[in-house]
Design a protein around this motif. Structure first.
Motif, PDB file in Angstrom:
ATOM      1  N   ASP A 139      13.480  82.394  27.963  1.00 62.72           N
ATOM      2  CA  ASP A 139      12.854  81.394  27.101  1.00 62.72           C
ATOM      3  C   ASP A 139      13.866  80.388  26.548  1.00 62.72           C
ATOM      4  N   ALA A 140      15.097  80.447  27.032  1.00 66.77           N
ATOM      5  CA  ALA A 140      16.132  79.551  26.513  1.00 66.77           C
ATOM      6  C   ALA A 140      15.754  78.089  26.772  1.00 66.77           C
ATOM      7  N   ALA A 141      15.833  77.281  25.718  1.00 67.30           N
ATOM      8  CA  ALA A 141      15.563  75.850  25.853  1.00 67.30           C
ATOM      9  C   ALA A 141      16.805  75.176  26.418  1.00 67.30           C
ATOM     10  N   TYR A 188      23.520  73.875  23.304  1.00 70.71           N
ATOM     11  CA  TYR A 188      22.754  75.034  22.845  1.00 70.71           C
ATOM     12  C   TYR A 188      22.016  75.641  24.031  1.00 70.71           C
ATOM     13  N   GLY A 189      21.683  76.905  23.901  1.00 71.57           N
ATOM     14  CA  GLY A 189      20.878  77.586  24.908  1.00 71.57           C
ATOM     15  C   GLY A 189      21.607  78.001  26.164  1.00 71.57           C
ATOM     16  N   THR A 190      22.893  77.671  26.287  1.00 71.00           N
ATOM     17  CA  THR A 190      23.626  77.963  27.524  1.00 71.00           C
ATOM     18  C   THR A 190      23.836  79.460  27.709  1.00 71.00           C
ATOM     19  N   PHE A 191      24.109  80.151  26.616  1.00 68.32           N
ATOM     20  CA  PHE A 191      24.249  81.616  26.639  1.00 68.32           C
ATOM     21  C   PHE A 191      23.871  82.130  25.258  1.00 68.32           C
ATOM     22  N   ALA A 192      23.850  83.449  25.103  1.00 71.01           N
ATOM     23  CA  ALA A 192      23.243  84.052  23.916  1.00 71.01           C
ATOM     24  C   ALA A 192      23.801  83.512  22.602  1.00 71.01           C
TER      25      ALA A 192
END
Length: 249
Positions: free
Chosen positions: A48-50, A220-224
């Motif tokens: 679900d990462a944007a 943002y969202g590239t990894f946890a």
């Protein structure tokens, strides 16, 4: 997705990679590459990462390429975006020997390479560029378990770019600093992933102070560690009367 402000288009590829193009055809890239965002190999920790979809990208159309610090120096990424006659602007603190990845040193890249200091100005073609200090403050919210900043002062920079009369500000990997608030910014590209940089709330507060015409959040969202609620960020900034574009697929 491509976002437009007046005569400048903005495209975010993921992580810190941004492409800027003027109506006259001048193309600049900021911090291209890493984590597979330009090789098509990026895979999110969360489904679900944007984030924009990864692409196998090799346009080689950039007139100028700007690099902020070691963490964002990727020689393969530079070669994927830089045109044959490109000027590559690299912060003077970037040290290929200290990076710990397989990279070509800036001095060996097949382009004109210009090193820039922490608070400098230069002109590349149709682009005026100013380097801006970027760092995490000591004893601030973005430090390691040992209390040391992830990005100490002097480790990296941000860029304020003037293109066709519009100023685009990428602050780099940094906290929201008091000096940022004095800048005249039309397009603001804040990092909102937190952990190693300002988080979405800190970025929204800085956006309110800068009052740009457009905000396009990145990094943002590239990894946890960089996962965040981009929709909440957009709502926060829009409630302050500022236009936000989420460049996500």
């Amino acid at each position: 997705m491509t976002v437009r402000h007046d005569d400048v288009t903005v495209e975010w590829f993921g992580y810190a990679t941004v492409r800027l193009e003027t109506a006259d055809g001048f193309v600049a890239y900021i911090d291209p590459g890493r984590y597979g965002v330009l090789t098509g190999e990026w895979e999110p920790d969360s489904p679900d990462a944007a984030h924009p979809d990864p692409v196998d990208y090799h346009a080689a159309d950039g007139d100028a390429v700007f690099v902020t610090h070691d963490h964002h120096y990727d020689s393969d990424g530079i070669e994927r975006v830089a045109g044959e006659d490109a000027t590559v602007v690299v912060y003077e603190g970037v040290d290929a020997d200290a990076i710990g990845r397989d990279v070509t040193p800036p001095s060996e890249l097949p382009y004109e390479v210009v090193r820039i200091g922490e608070e400098d100005h230069l002109t590349v073609g149709d682009c005026d560029a100013w380097s801006i200090p970027a760092y995490n403050e000591e004893n601030g919210p973005h430090t390691g378990d040992d209390g040391e900043p992830f990005h100490p002062k002097g480790f990296g920079i941000g860029y304020l770019l003037s293109l066709n009369g519009s100023t685009v500000f990428w602050p780099g990997d940094t906290d929201a600093l008091s000096g940022h608030r004095a800048l005249d910014v039309d397009v603001f590209l804040p990092p909102i992933g937190g952990s190693f940089t300002m988080d979405r709330r800190e970025a929204a507060a800085l956006a309110a102070d800068l009052d740009p015409a457009l905000v396009v959040p990145i990094h943002y969202g590239t990894f946890a560690a960089l996962e965040t609620d981009s929709a909440a960020f957009a709502e926060d900034v829009e409630n302050r009367g500022i236009t936000v574009a989420l460049d996500e697929d």
